[in-house]
Design a protein around this motif. Structure first.
Motif, PDB file in Angstrom:
ATOM      1  N   GLN A 267     -43.667  34.038  62.239  1.00 58.11           N
ATOM      2  CA  GLN A 267     -44.186  32.684  62.468  1.00 58.11           C
ATOM      3  C   GLN A 267     -45.608  32.544  61.911  1.00 58.11           C
ATOM      4  N   ILE A 268     -46.422  33.558  62.131  1.00 61.20           N
ATOM      5  CA  ILE A 268     -47.799  33.525  61.622  1.00 61.20           C
ATOM      6  C   ILE A 268     -47.807  33.489  60.100  1.00 61.20           C
ATOM      7  N   ILE A 269     -47.011  34.341  59.471  1.00 64.51           N
ATOM      8  CA  ILE A 269     -46.950  34.383  58.002  1.00 64.51           C
ATOM      9  C   ILE A 269     -46.440  33.057  57.446  1.00 64.51           C
ATOM     10  N   ARG A 270     -45.420  32.482  58.060  1.00 63.17           N
ATOM     11  CA  ARG A 270     -44.892  31.194  57.609  1.00 63.17           C
ATOM     12  C   ARG A 270     -45.975  30.110  57.687  1.00 63.17           C
ATOM     13  N   ARG A 271     -46.721  30.115  58.786  1.00 64.97           N
ATOM     14  CA  ARG A 271     -47.798  29.116  58.944  1.00 64.97           C
ATOM     15  C   ARG A 271     -48.881  29.326  57.893  1.00 64.97           C
TER      16      ARG A 271
ATOM     17  N   LEU B 161     -41.631  36.599  73.061  1.00 64.65           N
ATOM     18  CA  LEU B 161     -41.435  36.708  71.616  1.00 64.65           C
ATOM     19  C   LEU B 161     -41.539  38.162  71.190  1.00 64.65           C
ATOM     20  N   SER B 162     -40.717  38.543  70.251  1.00 65.40           N
ATOM     21  CA  SER B 162     -40.861  39.886  69.692  1.00 65.40           C
ATOM     22  C   SER B 162     -42.028  39.883  68.703  1.00 65.40           C
ATOM     23  N   ARG B 163     -42.574  41.059  68.459  1.00 62.49           N
ATOM     24  CA  ARG B 163     -43.672  41.160  67.490  1.00 62.49           C
ATOM     25  C   ARG B 163     -43.239  40.686  66.113  1.00 62.49           C
ATOM     26  N   SER B 164     -42.023  41.037  65.699  1.00 61.83           N
ATOM     27  CA  SER B 164     -41.570  40.647  64.364  1.00 61.83           C
ATOM     28  C   SER B 164     -41.383  39.130  64.270  1.00 61.83           C
ATOM     29  N   HIS B 165     -40.885  38.505  65.325  1.00 57.08           N
ATOM     30  CA  HIS B 165     -40.742  37.046  65.316  1.00 57.08           C
ATOM     31  C   HIS B 165     -42.117  36.385  65.251  1.00 57.08           C
TER      32      HIS B 165
END
Length: 111
Positions: A29-33, A21-25
């Motif tokens: 994902q963390i922000i969405r969660r 996974l890229s850092r931005s991806h």
């Protein structure tokens, strides 16, 4: 296994877990969660998150911590957290109490 002596032996990495996974991806994902969890917390309160908190806090449970509140500083054993977010502790030879304000220190107690 890793070679960083500052990390615990149980530390791992995404690469070791075969996750590419890229850092931005990953950050997205963390922000969405978090956004989903904030909505859930606003709707349902703390109760749905207690199992996660209890799992994460398991190493701290039954530990003696330093409490600082209006009464002063004193040691107490951590018993858990309630659905309202209060921390339950127990001083030696006293009944358990629920703390709703104050500070808890996880530093080792001075002998």
């Amino acid at each position: 296994m890793h070679d960083d002596p500052s990390l615990p032996d149980t530390a791992t990495s995404l690469a070791q877990q075969q996750l590419n996974l890229s850092r931005s991806h990953l950050a997205g994902q963390i922000i969405r969660r978090w956004q989903e969890d904030f909505v859930r917390f606003d709707r349902d309160g703390l109760e749905p998150f207690l199992p996660f908190w209890n799992e994460a806090a398991a190493p701290m449970m039954r530990q003696i911590v330093q409490i600082s509140d209006a009464r002063g500083h004193y040691p107490a054993e951590v018993l858990g957290i309630g659905g309202d977010g209060r921390l339950q502790v127990q001083e030696p030879d006293k009944a358990p109490v629920w703390l709703s304000a104050g500070d808890v220190s996880l530093r080792p107690l001075a002998s």
